[in-house]
Design a protein around this motif. Structure first.
Motif, short mmCIF file in Angstrom:
data_model
loop_
_atom_site.label_atom_id
_atom_site.label_comp_id
_atom_site.label_asym_id
_atom_site.label_seq_id
_atom_site.Cartn_x
_atom_site.Cartn_y
_atom_site.Cartn_z
N ALA A 169 -4.79 -0.98 5.20
CA ALA A 169 -4.24 -2.07 5.92
C ALA A 169 -2.80 -2.22 5.52
O ALA A 169 -1.77 -2.63 6.10
CB ALA A 169 -5.08 -3.63 5.52
N GLU A 170 -2.61 -2.53 4.23
CA GLU A 170 -1.32 -2.80 3.60
C GLU A 170 -0.48 -1.32 4.10
O GLU A 170 0.94 -1.88 4.32
CB GLU A 170 -1.44 -2.63 2.19
CG GLU A 170 0.15 -3.07 1.47
CD GLU A 170 0.62 -4.48 1.72
OE1 GLU A 170 1.62 -4.88 1.25
OE2 GLU A 170 -0.10 -5.16 2.58
N GLY A 171 -0.74 -0.27 3.96
CA GLY A 171 0.00 0.74 4.42
C GLY A 171 0.53 0.81 6.00
O GLY A 171 1.72 1.14 6.20
N THR A 326 -11.97 -0.76 -12.14
CA THR A 326 -11.61 -0.75 -10.95
C THR A 326 -10.13 -1.07 -10.97
O THR A 326 -9.85 -2.37 -11.37
CB THR A 326 -12.21 -1.35 -9.92
OG1 THR A 326 -13.70 -0.85 -9.69
CG2 THR A 326 -11.68 -1.46 -8.41
N GLN A 327 -9.16 -0.55 -10.29
CA GLN A 327 -7.69 -0.93 -9.95
C GLN A 327 -7.52 -0.92 -8.72
O GLN A 327 -7.74 0.25 -8.08
CB GLN A 327 -6.96 0.00 -11.02
CG GLN A 327 -7.20 -0.03 -12.49
CD GLN A 327 -5.96 0.66 -13.14
OE1 GLN A 327 -6.45 1.61 -13.62
NE2 GLN A 327 -4.97 0.14 -13.61
N LEU A 328 -6.84 -1.78 -8.03
CA LEU A 328 -6.05 -1.75 -6.78
C LEU A 328 -4.82 -1.16 -6.78
O LEU A 328 -4.15 -1.55 -7.56
CB LEU A 328 -6.04 -3.10 -6.15
CG LEU A 328 -5.75 -3.32 -4.86
CD1 LEU A 328 -6.64 -2.61 -3.85
CD2 LEU A 328 -5.70 -4.89 -4.49
N LYS A 329 -4.44 -0.29 -5.99
CA LYS A 329 -3.07 0.43 -5.89
C LYS A 329 -2.38 0.12 -4.55
O LYS A 329 -2.15 0.82 -3.90
CB LYS A 329 -3.65 1.99 -5.74
CG LYS A 329 -4.21 2.42 -6.98
CD LYS A 329 -4.82 3.90 -6.75
CE LYS A 329 -6.00 4.02 -7.96
NZ LYS A 329 -7.33 3.44 -7.79
N ILE A 330 -2.20 -1.23 -4.64
CA ILE A 330 -0.97 -1.79 -3.67
C ILE A 330 0.19 -2.37 -4.43
O ILE A 330 0.08 -2.99 -5.39
CB ILE A 330 -1.75 -2.98 -2.93
CG1 ILE A 330 -2.80 -2.20 -1.95
CG2 ILE A 330 -0.78 -3.63 -2.10
CD1 ILE A 330 -3.66 -3.57 -1.04
#
Length: 417
Positions: A169-171, A326-330
């Motif tokens: 979504a962010e992409g 868990t890591q978010l990559k945004i």
């Protein structure tokens, strides 16, 4: 390349089906060892060598190019005497003759076979699901398709509010599309985040212009008979959409192994040596299941690679399930979460929140041992907390400073020792 002396357990012919991050990591571990199999052939469906799938989101957003996600070039494979067959699909596994057949009709014999075929997006079996414009987000080809499709209209719907859905979504938003994200749970990343951290995340995404529809799910895709132009939700709302991305789960690509008669339910079953029901065949990564668990995160798959590399070189390593972070990559959003999400009776929950700074921490202690953590904003101490949880260290001596990070807590632990 030095090989084991004659009479040892060295494997002569190793064939690997699938060339993603897991199999490439396995190849690199094998390339470091003198005891590696003598002849290694690896087959990948995609026309290009393995790449870093974790970086598909910044690729979609235009923050990096395809060179930025490459892992190894052709020279590396030549240097290590590994035969790479890109754009070749293995169509059949013959366990009796220990031979695989590719889509060109060529036969390849093996002493050991590794199936590392990964996974694919889970699509919805709903009315209109066959319409053009509905896509997954798993490969560079998917990225190319999404970028091409984004030119057909300015509105997109992404289904799934987990890691992959948020990144997709962010992409697309960064590519100039108006994006609505649909998630069936009441808050985003509900398997990793508590409600308060998810609220901070939702607020930041909304500030950026992402539209959210939480607590609902699609019931149908609508269109002109050829291409999708809307998504109907169970709330009764219709979302206009020239492009739909499904990111609500994955399905293991287990068919090659299951068709060959290997045991398995959701995926190809393996034991703690990553060996299937056939002692000459192993399975690795998202296409396998161990003790009823399937895999989608990097950390457990890396652990599998270490075990399998050792086994293929004559060692006796064993795999066991472990905790994952868990890591978010945004870009501009930092999240780190691990362990238990919902506290039990008797657990102590420590919280720190600074709404203005956008920082949040929640730690769960069970008899003084850290069993779960959620960090939003400042996540620099996430790996330290995770390490303490893995060690099952009693942290009661630093309980009063634990929320304030590794430096103060570590100092207090040292003073109490």
């Amino acid at each position: 390349m030095t090989m084991l002396r004659q009479g040892s357990r060295a494997i002569d012919k190793l064939v690997i089906i699938g060339h993603g991050m897991a199999s490439q990591r396995l190849l690199e571990r094998l390339a470091e060892r003198d005891e590696r199999p003598r002849h290694i052939h690896v087959f990948g469906d995609e026309a290009r060598p393995a790449y870093n799938r974790i970086l598909l989101s910044p690729l979609l957003a235009g923050e990096i190019d395809e060179n930025g996600i490459a892992l190894r070039d052709a020279e590396w494979f030549a240097q290590h005497d590994i035969r790479l067959h890109s754009g070749r699909r293995i169509e059949r596994i013959d366990r009796q003759t220990r031979c695989v057949t590719d889509n060109c009709g060529e036969h390849w014999h093996y002493d050991r076979l590794v199936i590392a075929t990964g996974s694919r997006a889970r699509f919805f079996d709903l009315p209109g699901a066959a319409l053009a414009g509905i896509h997954g987000f798993r490969t560079t080809a998917d990225v190319d398709t999404l970028l091409a499709a984004s030119g057909c209209g300015r509105r997109a719907v992404v289904i799934g509010g987990g890691l992959l859905g948020l990144e997709a979504a962010e992409g697309l938003r960064k590519r100039g599309m108006t994006v609505t994200l649909v998630h069936r749970a009441r808050h985003l990343m509900n398997r990793q985040l508590d409600a308060q951290a998810a609220e901070l995340l939702s607020a930041e995404l909304a500030r950026r212009g992402l539209e959210l529809r939480l607590g609902c799910q699609p019931t149908a895709f609508e269109g002109d008979g050829e291409r999708v132009d809307g998504v109907l939700l169970d709330s009764g709302e219709r979302l206009p959409a020239a492009l739909v991305v499904t990111a609500a789960g994955i399905l293991p690509n287990a068919e090659p192994g299951l068709a060959a008669g290997l045991a398995g339910e959701r995926a190809i079953a393996v034991d703690d040596t990553l060996t299937t029901s056939d002692t000459h065949i192993h399975a690795l990564g998202e296409c396998c299941e161990f003790e009823g668990t399937t895999f989608g995160l990097v950390e457990p798959i890396h652990a599998q690679v270490e075990v399998l590399a050792e086994r293929l070189c004559g060692g006796d390593a064993r795999y066991a399930l472990g905790d994952c972070a868990t890591q978010l990559k945004i870009s501009g959003i930092d999240l780190y979460a691990f362990g238990v999400l919902d506290p039990e009776a008797g657990d102590e929950v420590l919280r720190y929140v600074d709404i203005e700074a956008g920082d949040y921490r929640r730690l769960i202690l069970r008899h003084g041992v850290l069993v779960g953590g959620v960090l939003y904003g400042d996540t620099r101490d996430g790996p330290w907390y995770f390490h303490q949880a893995q060690r099952r260290r009693d942290l009661r001596a630093c309980r009063d400073t634990l929320l304030f990070g590794a430096h103060d807590a570590s100092q207090q632990l040292e003073e109490a020792a």
